[in-house]
Design a protein around this motif. Structure first.
Motif, mmCIF file in Angstrom:
data_model
loop_
_atom_site.group_PDB
_atom_site.id
_atom_site.type_symbol
_atom_site.label_atom_id
_atom_site.label_comp_id
_atom_site.label_asym_id
_atom_site.label_seq_id
_atom_site.Cartn_x
_atom_site.Cartn_y
_atom_site.Cartn_z
ATOM 1 N N ALA A 37 32.760 -106.098 45.489
ATOM 2 C CA ALA A 37 31.744 -106.986 44.576
ATOM 3 C C ALA A 37 31.603 -108.128 45.379
ATOM 4 N N ARG A 39 29.105 -111.825 45.321
ATOM 5 C CA ARG A 39 27.967 -112.969 44.428
ATOM 6 C C ARG A 39 28.018 -114.294 45.400
ATOM 7 N N HIS A 41 27.696 -118.149 44.682
ATOM 8 C CA HIS A 41 27.929 -119.322 43.602
ATOM 9 C C HIS A 41 27.238 -120.454 43.862
ATOM 10 N N ALA A 83 34.837 -116.246 38.781
ATOM 11 C CA ALA A 83 33.619 -115.600 38.136
ATOM 12 C C ALA A 83 33.317 -114.320 38.816
ATOM 13 N N LEU A 84 33.502 -114.061 40.256
ATOM 14 C CA LEU A 84 33.406 -112.874 40.935
ATOM 15 C C LEU A 84 34.370 -111.711 40.201
ATOM 16 N N ASP A 86 35.669 -111.849 37.450
ATOM 17 C CA ASP A 86 35.167 -111.428 35.804
ATOM 18 C C ASP A 86 34.214 -110.628 36.040
ATOM 19 N N GLU A 87 32.865 -110.624 36.698
ATOM 20 C CA GLU A 87 32.021 -109.754 36.907
ATOM 21 C C GLU A 87 32.489 -108.530 37.074
ATOM 22 N N ALA A 88 33.473 -108.283 37.930
ATOM 23 C CA ALA A 88 33.922 -107.046 38.507
ATOM 24 C C ALA A 88 35.135 -106.220 37.814
ATOM 25 N N GLY A 89 35.438 -107.150 36.730
ATOM 26 C CA GLY A 89 36.351 -106.474 35.701
ATOM 27 C C GLY A 89 37.967 -106.320 36.514
#
Length: 370
Positions: A37, A39, A41, A83-84, A86-89
């Motif tokens: 993953a 992202r 920020h 945040a990354l 969390d997005e990736a689970g």
């Protein structure tokens, strides 16, 4: 043992914090790595504005301000990492370590007391994220007589070397840098000068936009050959590798000093783009003239005008981006700092002395346990 590592970097342009979560199936090399993953920020605008000003040679108002910035940058990095995940689970406990580059404020690898300064306290990142954090990668190399930069060539070599041809990996960040990958021979690398930093800064000043989307602003102007010659006359460009630089050397005051007055802003933008293309092309011709393929990454690959001008100055050389080799060009550097964290924890050197000029291989970074 988990094979997940997370890399964080904000480059010379300070245009955002890139976060990359990387899986390394093999514990001893980079073969088969996978970008799980990624992202970017965004910086808080006021914080970014201050970081850019300091990176261009501005002075902190006090030691108190510098201390606060060190913590604020670390907090932003930790937020980007969480945040990354969390997005990736992915739970923080599943990640072995974070490799954090930090934000460069000064890079002075010369003189009687050479130093490099990246802020973003690794202790704060480890405390906020709950993940062991490796930070402050560059200073050990500088202490060993090197430039502390570039550090990504070892990662490039692990993934993109070919025994069939001479290659070069070109990172088009705020500052441009090469990794030279001859089919046979020693890996080398060095900075080429400004890539996006001046383009972004000039564009922001004259259009209000943080970057020149698709190179449209530059395309609307004409190259000023006399101005280009004055820019290229900068002695730094003639220095042999190892060499490194940053925004503290190539900034808008430097550009302003080269202007005669009355130049159209679009013409200056076009000329700054040509400066980036010319210095990239000249450096390659000088250092590895037999290069068959240039593999580009970094934000500059999103500027078709820049890539076209580089290609125009390197006839016969294939120009492509890292996506052709399975690597997202926007996150190669963040992935590299995930890899560097893994190398540090394994007790393996992360620098290449032929690239940085250090006295020898060194294990890089400071480990901040979770």
């Amino acid at each position: 043992m988990s094979n997940l590592f997370l890399g964080l970097i904000s480059g010379t342009s300070a245009d955002g914090i890139d976060a990359a979560l990387v899986e390394f199936p093999d514990r001893d090399n980079a073969a088969g790595l996978r970008l799980v993953a990624a992202r970017t920020h965004a910086w808080a605008p006021v914080l970014r504005e201050r970081l850019v000003a300091l990176g261009q040679g501005g002075e902190p108002g006090s030691l108190d301000e510098l201390g606060r910035l060190d913590v604020q940058v670390a907090q932003a990095f930790a937020t980007a990492a969480l945040a990354l995940l969390d997005e990736a689970g992915i739970e923080p406990a599943q990640v072995v370590a974070i490799g954090s580059h930090g934000q460069t404020l000064r890079h002075r690898p010369h003189g009687d007391a050479p130093f490099t300064m990246q802020i973003g306290d690794g202790s704060v990142i480890a405390e906020r994220s709950g993940i062991a954090t490796v930070a402050d990668f560059r200073r050990r190399d500088v202490a060993a007589g090197g430039h502390g930069a570039p550090l990504v060539p070892a990662f490039h070599a692990a993934l993109l070397h070919s025994p069939a041809e001479d290659r070069a990996v070109l990172n088009l960040g705020g500052i441009g840098n090469y990794t030279l990958l001859p089919a046979n021979g020693e890996v080398r690398g060095f900075d080429t000068g400004p890539a996006n930093a001046l383009l972004d800064a000039w564009c922001l000043r004259h259009t209000g936009h943080a970057f020149d989307a698709d190179g449209a602003f530059a395309a609307s102007g004409q190259v000023d050959d006399a101005l280009l010659a004055r820019l290229l006359d900068e002695p730094w460009f003639a220095l042999p590798p190892p060499k490194s630089t940053g925004r503290e050397q190539f900034h808008l005051d430097w550009v302003q000093a080269k202007l005669c007055g009355g130049e159209a802003p679009a013409d200056v933008q076009a000329t700054l783009l040509e400066l980036s293309a010319a210095t990239v092309a000249e450096a390659l011709r000088a250092q590895q003239p037999g290069t068959a393929r240039v593999i580009a990454c970094g934000g500059g690959v999103r500027n078709p005008q820049l890539l076209q001008r580089i290609a125009g100055r390197l006839p016969g050389v294939a120009i492509e981006d890292t996506a052709a080799h399975g690597l997202d060009p926007d996150f190669v550097e963040a992935m590299a700092f995930a890899w560097l964290a893994r190398e540090t924890l394994a007790g393996r050197p992360g620098n290449l002395p032929a690239v940085t000029g250090a006295r020898g291989p060194r294990v890089l970074g400071v480990v901040h346990p979770a």
